[in-house]
Design a protein around this motif. Structure first.
Motif, PDB file in Angstrom:
ATOM      1  N   HIS B  37       0.810  -1.226   0.000  1.00 34.72           N
ATOM      2  CA  HIS B  37       0.000   0.000   0.000  1.00 34.72           C
ATOM      3  C   HIS B  37       0.840   1.270   0.000  1.00 34.72           C
ATOM      4  O   HIS B  37       0.313   2.385  -0.011  1.00 34.72           O
ATOM      5  CB  HIS B  37      -1.003   0.007   1.166  1.00 34.72           C
ATOM      6  CG  HIS B  37      -0.368  -0.177   2.513  1.00 34.72           C
ATOM      7  ND1 HIS B  37      -0.125   0.874   3.355  1.00 34.72           N
ATOM      8  CD2 HIS B  37       0.072  -1.282   3.141  1.00 34.72           C
ATOM      9  CE1 HIS B  37       0.434   0.411   4.466  1.00 34.72           C
ATOM     10  NE2 HIS B  37       0.573  -0.892   4.370  1.00 34.72           N
ATOM     11  N   PRO B 143      -6.743  -7.857   1.879  1.00 34.51           N
ATOM     12  CA  PRO B 143      -6.894  -6.425   1.599  1.00 34.51           C
ATOM     13  C   PRO B 143      -8.189  -5.816   2.156  1.00 34.51           C
ATOM     14  O   PRO B 143      -8.161  -4.770   2.806  1.00 34.51           O
ATOM     15  CB  PRO B 143      -6.852  -6.361   0.066  1.00 34.51           C
ATOM     16  CG  PRO B 143      -5.997  -7.524  -0.315  1.00 34.51           C
ATOM     17  CD  PRO B 143      -6.345  -8.613   0.678  1.00 34.51           C
ATOM     18  N   VAL B 147      -9.002  -2.368   5.681  1.00 41.79           N
ATOM     19  CA  VAL B 147      -9.527  -1.003   5.575  1.00 41.79           C
ATOM     20  C   VAL B 147     -11.013  -0.936   5.908  1.00 41.79           C
ATOM     21  O   VAL B 147     -11.727  -1.936   5.850  1.00 41.79           O
ATOM     22  CB  VAL B 147      -9.319  -0.451   4.134  1.00 41.79           C
ATOM     23  CG1 VAL B 147      -7.852  -0.128   3.897  1.00 41.79           C
ATOM     24  CG2 VAL B 147      -9.830  -1.437   3.094  1.00 41.79           C
ATOM     25  N   ILE B 153      -7.775   1.161  -0.736  1.00 45.26           N
ATOM     26  CA  ILE B 153      -6.707   0.191  -0.979  1.00 45.26           C
ATOM     27  C   ILE B 153      -6.708  -0.302  -2.438  1.00 45.26           C
ATOM     28  O   ILE B 153      -5.698  -0.790  -2.937  1.00 45.26           O
ATOM     29  CB  ILE B 153      -6.864  -0.983   0.010  1.00 45.26           C
ATOM     30  CG1 ILE B 153      -5.503  -1.654   0.237  1.00 45.26           C
ATOM     31  CG2 ILE B 153      -7.895  -1.984  -0.423  1.00 45.26           C
ATOM     32  CD1 ILE B 153      -5.500  -2.584   1.410  1.00 45.26           C
ATOM     33  N   LYS B 154      -7.835  -0.121  -3.104  1.00 49.72           N
ATOM     34  CA  LYS B 154      -8.008  -0.654  -4.461  1.00 49.72           C
ATOM     35  C   LYS B 154      -6.895  -0.247  -5.436  1.00 49.72           C
ATOM     36  O   LYS B 154      -6.409  -1.095  -6.197  1.00 49.72           O
ATOM     37  CB  LYS B 154      -9.367  -0.204  -5.007  1.00 49.72           C
ATOM     38  CG  LYS B 154     -10.045  -1.261  -5.854  1.00 49.72           C
ATOM     39  CD  LYS B 154     -11.489  -0.893  -6.076  1.00 49.72           C
ATOM     40  CE  LYS B 154     -11.888  -1.167  -7.512  1.00 49.72           C
ATOM     41  NZ  LYS B 154     -13.223  -0.639  -7.804  1.00 49.72           N
ATOM     42  N   HIS B 156      -3.927   0.071  -5.057  1.00 50.76           N
ATOM     43  CA  HIS B 156      -2.661  -0.641  -4.803  1.00 50.76           C
ATOM     44  C   HIS B 156      -2.737  -2.116  -5.168  1.00 50.76           C
ATOM     45  O   HIS B 156      -1.764  -2.848  -4.995  1.00 50.76           O
ATOM     46  CB  HIS B 156      -2.278  -0.507  -3.325  1.00 50.76           C
ATOM     47  CG  HIS B 156      -2.149   0.910  -2.875  1.00 50.76           C
ATOM     48  ND1 HIS B 156      -1.130   1.733  -3.316  1.00 50.76           N
ATOM     49  CD2 HIS B 156      -2.909   1.664  -2.047  1.00 50.76           C
ATOM     50  CE1 HIS B 156      -1.267   2.925  -2.771  1.00 50.76           C
ATOM     51  NE2 HIS B 156      -2.338   2.916  -1.988  1.00 50.76           N
ATOM     52  N   LEU B 237      -5.429   0.177   8.341  1.00 49.14           N
ATOM     53  CA  LEU B 237      -4.579   1.154   7.647  1.00 49.14           C
ATOM     54  C   LEU B 237      -5.058   2.573   7.946  1.00 49.14           C
ATOM     55  O   LEU B 237      -5.390   3.350   7.052  1.00 49.14           O
ATOM     56  CB  LEU B 237      -4.583   0.904   6.138  1.00 49.14           C
ATOM     57  CG  LEU B 237      -4.062  -0.451   5.650  1.00 49.14           C
ATOM     58  CD1 LEU B 237      -3.984  -0.472   4.117  1.00 49.14           C
ATOM     59  CD2 LEU B 237      -2.703  -0.775   6.246  1.00 49.14           C
ATOM     60  N   ASP B 240      -3.492   5.469   6.107  1.00 41.71           N
ATOM     61  CA  ASP B 240      -3.874   5.587   4.692  1.00 41.71           C
ATOM     62  C   ASP B 240      -5.297   6.130   4.571  1.00 41.71           C
ATOM     63  O   ASP B 240      -5.641   6.774   3.587  1.00 41.71           O
ATOM     64  CB  ASP B 240      -3.816   4.218   4.005  1.00 41.71           C
ATOM     65  CG  ASP B 240      -2.446   3.579   4.108  1.00 41.71           C
ATOM     66  OD1 ASP B 240      -1.789   3.442   3.065  1.00 41.71           O
ATOM     67  OD2 ASP B 240      -2.026   3.241   5.232  1.00 41.71           O
ATOM     68  N   GLU B 241      -6.127   5.848   5.569  1.00 39.74           N
ATOM     69  CA  GLU B 241      -7.541   6.197   5.462  1.00 39.74           C
ATOM     70  C   GLU B 241      -7.888   7.571   6.020  1.00 39.74           C
ATOM     71  O   GLU B 241      -8.852   8.180   5.581  1.00 39.74           O
ATOM     72  CB  GLU B 241      -8.391   5.118   6.164  1.00 39.74           C
ATOM     73  CG  GLU B 241      -8.390   3.803   5.421  1.00 39.74           C
ATOM     74  CD  GLU B 241      -9.555   2.906   5.824  1.00 39.74           C
ATOM     75  OE1 GLU B 241     -10.596   2.940   5.133  1.00 39.74           O
ATOM     76  OE2 GLU B 241      -9.424   2.178   6.826  1.00 39.74           O
TER      77      GLU B 241
END
Lengths: 393, 254
Positions: B37, B143, B147, B153-154, B156, B237, B240-241
């Protein structure tokens, strides 16, 4: 057809649990997470009784060895402890080798395997042969041993086993995985220095090299013809590099065969059971086949780029990829002769029971194989052949 | 926004690659058990810090060394990296597996740390809120478990089955297995966390389905003075979120 006098034929039994529920196909795998509530011990008892009888009959029919192996948490095999099966066979058999092919050393303490095998060899008066597997990927999901360090641990365990058998104790052993203050195995084997030993695997280059290095034989279980042939070619080439002669008895090939009166009859009787074996007994997921670290990333790449052999296979694919043959005694003998010559092998593991084959079919197959196929392949009959009983038990 | 430079050093014989950008006090980020990611989330930190994003040996662009087989080996690896880079003291941020590593590092080398941030750290066994054993989850299902919002995440992930991607994940999970197959926690960690005498922040996504946010208070009890921040609508994550989580880390470290 050449008839060498040194060919030996082993009856190999997986002893599967065959009473699967009707909806068993909803399970992606019959290994690792296949619920053990499916197992009925009463039916299991009947199966053990039957399978042991079949192995006893193989001894009487003149098979040279009776092969058992080890798997865990699966209906594929009811032998998580193959030494127990070998022990049960000792008093019921008289001449066949007991081939424990075998306990993955990583799943026991190595001295414990040395003791168990030592017992079997002494109890049987020197009838034991052993093959040492790393263990399938599936075994590592149901045991606490780390698959990422499995090969290094396996190597050390072999070292301990050989030391325990080849040297006199007591001695000390200090390794990366095991420390023995007193390595002093009682009893040591009946055969000196120890029973004939093989490594068994799926053709990984590391394992074949190790067999060559240690002067052991090699047996592939359950891998395609091309991979078995390549593995044995590598063993022939590499053994001399380590100062060990390659001899034909170091090369074991595994053949699945069914003998009947005609080709049509053989196919008609055998096919559904063979397909059960491939589709329903071996069924598992790629993840269970290869747990983290079980192979290198490079080997993993090779495996995921190739065909999945644990899935759906057509008859043509099966017969092209595996040592699979059915038909008249002549046809079966012809195929085995060709394969043994090409592999330079004198040891044939014969899978004469597979999947859901009923008792009568197994008995018929073993009897026809012993009486009609083996004599075509080997010039010398076992010495006891004439005194053997001709019918089942 | 700034982009990362790629640097390569050899630490204990292992090729060690790190991405870096920004200036200011050093901020060392230790990633988790998978690197697919990326590190986009870390860019805001480069405004105030010299951000260092190493790949652990056995992950991403760094080399492999099967001899590194425990969290302690990785603690030693990072002490050597700091020495090599001449960094006396860093702000240390560890995520997931890297959070466990950062916490272990902090129990032994607190004097090399200015402030510590543990983002959804692994490493403790908490019976009331256990960490999910990722080894039990099929790779293709992981995956979505990482999240709250799959869209994050898509980008990645490959569109379909991708050999290179699959091999790289196998390589990384092999490294995780070497470290943690026997157990996904360190039973000795609770005994020594009291030695982490630096300001410590714990960060969680409220919807974390791998390391439950309910583990936060347990860490806070074990590390003197640690505080916990939990962000809604975020999974494992969380960085990332939730840009707010990245910002909270930045504010805490300043």
């Amino acid at each position: 057809m050449p008839r060498p006098d040194d060919l030996q034929f082993n009856m190999f039994h997986f002893m599967p649990y065959i009473h699967l529920p009707e909806d068993h196909k909803k399970y992606e795998s019959v290994w690792v997470d296949f619920p053990n509530s499916i197992y009925d011990p009463v039916k299991g008892n009947k199966l053990y009784t039957r399978y042991l009888r079949e192995m006893v009959l193989a001894d009487k029919l003149g098979f040279d060895g009776l092969v058992v192996n080890e798997h865990h948490s699966t209906s594929y095999s009811m032998m998580p402890a193959p030494s127990l099966i070998a022990a049960a066979l000792i008093p019921q058999t008289t001449r066949a080798k007991l081939c424990v092919f075998g306990t993955p050393l990583n799943l026991e303490y190595p001295h414990r395997v040395a003791e168990e095998y030592g017992m079997l060899d002494v109890m049987s008066g020197g009838r034991l042969e052993v093959a040492l597997p790393l263990g399938t990927g599936m075994e590592y999901w149901v045991n606490p041993i780390n698959p990422a360090t499995a090969r290094a641990r396996f190597r050390e365990s072999i070292d301990i086993l050989l030391k325990a058998w080849r040297e006199d104790g007591p001695m000390a052993y200090e390794g990366e995985f095991y420390t023995y203050r007193y390595l002093n195995v009682w009893p040591k084997p009946y055969q000196k220095p120890h029973p004939k030993m093989y490594l068994v695997g799926t053709g990984s280059p590391e394992t074949i090299q190790l067999a060559a290095e240690l002067g052991m034989g090699y047996s592939s279980v359950f891998v395609p013809i091309s991979r078995q042939m390549q593995a044995l070619a590598d063993l022939r080439e590499q053994s001399p590099k380590y100062g060990h002669a390659f001899t034909r008895d170091k090369a074991i090939i595994g053949v699945m065969c069914y003998v009947a009166e005609t080709k049509e009859k053989a196919e008609q009787e055998w096919m559904e059971h063979l397909f059960f074996f491939f589709k329903d007994a071996l069924r598992t997921t790629p993840r269970y086949l290869v747990p983290p670290g079980y192979v290198t990333p490079a080997e993993f790449r090779k495996r995921i780029s190739g065909p999945n052999l644990h899935g759906d296979l057509s008859w043509d694919a099966l017969t092209q990829q595996f040592f699979v043959v059915c038909g008249t005694p002549d046809m079966v003998a012809e195929s085995i002769s060709t394969w043994a010559n090409e592999a330079q092998s004198s040891r044939i593991n014969c899978f004469l029971h597979l999947g859901t084959m009923p008792h009568w079919m197994t008995v018929k197959n073993m009897t026809l194989f012993a009486e009609e196929v083996i004599p075509q392949l080997r010039s010398k009959a076992p010495e006891l052949q004439d005194t053997l009983p001709k019918a089942a038990e | 926004m700034t982009s990362f430079a790629r640097e390569e050093v050899t630490i204990g014989g292992v090729k060690t690659v790190y991405l870096t950008a920004g200036s200011g006090e050093p901020l060392l980020f230790l990633h988790g058990g998978g690197t697919f990611h990326g590190f986009e989330f870390a860019k805001p930190w480069t405004k105030n810090f010299k951000v260092l994003l190493p790949y652990h040996p056995g992950f991403g662009q760094s080399g492999d060394d099967p001899g590194l087989s425990s969290i302690q080996d990785y603690v030693m690896h990072y002490i050597e990296l700091l020495d090599h880079l001449g960094l006396d003291k860093v702000n240390l941020v560890g995520f997931s597996l890297g959070g466990w590593l950062a916490a272990s590092f902090a129990t032994q080398h607190a004097r090399r740390i200015k402030k510590l941030v543990l983002v959804a750290p692994a490493g403790l066994r908490i019976k009331e809120a256990p960490t999910v054993d990722l080894f039990r989850i099929p790779g293709e299902k992981i995956p979505e478990m990482l999240v709250y919002d799959f869209e994050v995440i898509k980008p990645h992930l490959p569109a379909g089955f991708d050999v290179d991607f699959t091999v790289e994940r196998f390589r990384e999970i092999t490294t995780v297995a070497r470290i943690a197959w026997e157990r996904l926690h360190d039973p000795k960690l609770p005994r020594w966390l009291h030695r982490v005498k630096v300001p410590t922040l714990l960060v969680y996504g409220e919807e974390d389905r791998i390391v439950p946010a309910a583990q936060g208070p347990h860490w806070a009890r074990l590390i003197p003075g640690a505080t916990v921040k939990t962000f809604p609508k975020a999974g494992h994550l969380v960085l990332d979120e939730r840009p707010e989580a990245v910002e909270a880390v930045q504010r805490f470290l300043q």
